[in-house]
Design a protein around this motif. Structure first.
Motif, PDB file in Angstrom:
ATOM      1  N   UNK A 176       0.934  -1.327  -0.065  1.00  0.00           N
ATOM      2  CA  UNK A 176       0.226   0.008  -0.044  1.00  0.00           C
ATOM      3  C   UNK A 176       0.722   1.088   0.008  1.00  0.00           C
ATOM      4  N   UNK A 177       2.280   1.248   0.127  1.00  0.00           N
ATOM      5  CA  UNK A 177       3.058   2.452   0.073  1.00  0.00           C
ATOM      6  C   UNK A 177       3.108   2.865  -1.308  1.00  0.00           C
ATOM      7  N   UNK A 178       2.443   2.027  -2.249  1.00  0.00           N
ATOM      8  CA  UNK A 178       2.112   2.563  -3.701  1.00  0.00           C
ATOM      9  C   UNK A 178       1.385   3.892  -3.676  1.00  0.00           C
ATOM     10  N   UNK A 179       1.024   4.275  -2.417  1.00  0.00           N
ATOM     11  CA  UNK A 179      -0.007   5.446  -2.299  1.00  0.00           C
ATOM     12  C   UNK A 179       1.065   6.744  -2.347  1.00  0.00           C
ATOM     13  N   UNK A 180       2.271   6.292  -1.976  1.00  0.00           N
ATOM     14  CA  UNK A 180       3.204   7.510  -2.058  1.00  0.00           C
ATOM     15  C   UNK A 180       3.385   7.786  -3.665  1.00  0.00           C
ATOM     16  N   UNK A 181       3.526   7.240  -4.499  1.00  0.00           N
ATOM     17  CA  UNK A 181       3.657   7.145  -5.874  1.00  0.00           C
ATOM     18  C   UNK A 181       2.373   7.846  -6.406  1.00  0.00           C
ATOM     19  N   UNK A 182       1.374   7.022  -5.949  1.00  0.00           N
ATOM     20  CA  UNK A 182       0.045   7.508  -6.427  1.00  0.00           C
ATOM     21  C   UNK A 182      -0.277   9.018  -6.189  1.00  0.00           C
ATOM     22  N   UNK A 183       0.000   9.399  -4.710  1.00  0.00           N
ATOM     23  CA  UNK A 183      -0.211  10.726  -4.567  1.00  0.00           C
ATOM     24  C   UNK A 183       0.415  11.716  -5.437  1.00  0.00           C
ATOM     25  N   UNK A 184       1.800  11.426  -5.856  1.00  0.00           N
ATOM     26  CA  UNK A 184       2.564  12.160  -7.019  1.00  0.00           C
ATOM     27  C   UNK A 184       1.992  12.269  -8.226  1.00  0.00           C
ATOM     28  N   UNK A 185       1.164  11.089  -8.553  1.00  0.00           N
ATOM     29  CA  UNK A 185       0.748  10.853  -9.858  1.00  0.00           C
ATOM     30  C   UNK A 185      -0.472  11.834  -9.957  1.00  0.00           C
ATOM     31  N   UNK A 186      -1.351  11.482  -8.913  1.00  0.00           N
ATOM     32  CA  UNK A 186      -2.679  12.146  -8.743  1.00  0.00           C
ATOM     33  C   UNK A 186      -2.517  13.485  -8.845  1.00  0.00           C
TER      34      UNK A 186
END
Length: 293
Positions: A176-186
């Protein structure tokens, strides 16, 4: 006893708890210093050996500590050996999965020879997904106000409190630390609508300096977004669209005050949301408060 409390707060929940900790420590005769990210970066080159105890506070982001908190801890290199620390975290729901949010942080601190002895989670109102009712917000806040002095005394007395990690929790937290990348993407998809009054608040308060207002008045959202919701939550005109998650946007500060008991209650469609988890959290909190008193 001198305590340094490092913390990050997106929309203010964790900051409110950090202030409670400071007051509780000082009431017990300890000296407490608050260091909020990103301003706490100034302490990276300071000698932290003057502190006896460290605290780390953060809002849970997708069952993990926010990326900027982990990056900050990685850069801390002035800790003395054998120091102790405690962790406090805030979240909109008290599900057991939240217990794994500190795993990476604890691992990083261990490399610095800092031992986490106590860990606490406090339920505070959502800044995205949906807006909690005034009644629930008041119950959350009044509970935290009673718990923090108890937890502070527990820390100072040397009584450890660890949370039980769920099976496969480490794997789920890692995934779920993919959220870190996802936040930057979103974050690159944030937009400002026609309601914007160009007050510049969002640019000023962004902790990642991810928002730039160009000379022509247009907004530029960069690639460093933390999805802390500080910009959209505090926008006075509710003018910021938060990309793919705009349907979960919550705008406007909560009052945290006790609602008027005579006021007409508005229909609330989230009464059953995580009901068992909330009931368990409040029941356990009430038992701890009762025992302490």
């Amino acid at each position: 006893m001198k305590v340094c409390i490092f913390y990050f707060s997106g929309t203010g929940n964790t900051k409110k708890v950090a202030l409670l900790y400071k007051a509780a420590f000082e009431a017990q005769g300890a000296e407490a210093v608050l260091a909020e990210l990103p301003e706490a970066e100034k302490l990276l080159n300071a000698d932290l050996n003057e502190f006896d105890l460290f605290g780390f506070g953060y809002p849970i982001h997708s069952f993990n500590a926010p990326e900027n908190v982990l990056k900050f801890v990685k850069r801390l290199n002035k800790f003395a050996l054998n120091k102790k620390a405690f962790i406090f975290k805030t979240s909109g729901e008290p599900v057991r999965m939240s217990d794994v949010s500190s795993l990476k942080l604890i691992k990083l601190l261990k490399k610095l020879n800092v031992t986490v002895t106590n860990e606490y989670q406090y339920v505070m109102p959502y800044n995205m997904i949906f807006r909690h009712s005034d009644e629930m917000v008041y119950r959350m806040w009044s509970t935290v106000q009673k718990l923090v002095p108890i937890d502070c005394l527990e820390i100072l007395s040397g009584t450890p409190r660890k949370v039980k990690k769920m099976f496969m929790g480490g794997f789920f937290a890692w995934f779920l630390r993919i959220e870190h990348w996802g936040a930057r993407f979103n974050g690159k998809f944030y937009k400002v609508n026609s309601e914007c009054i160009h007050c510049g608040m969002c640019e000023k308060i962004c902790p990642a300096q991810n928002i730039k207002i160009c000379e022509n008045g247009k907004f530029k959202f960069g690639k460093h977004c933390l999805m802390c919701m500080r910009c959209s939550f505090n926008c006075p005109k509710n003018a910021i669209k938060i990309g793919l998650f705009n349907g979960w946007k919550v705008n406007g500060a909560y009052s945290f005050k006790e609602p008027d008991p005579n006021a007409e209650k508005k229909p609330y469609k989230h009464d059953k949301y995580c009901k068992k988890a909330y009931d368990r959290y409040f029941a356990e909190a009430e038992q701890r408060i009762k025992t302490a008193n």
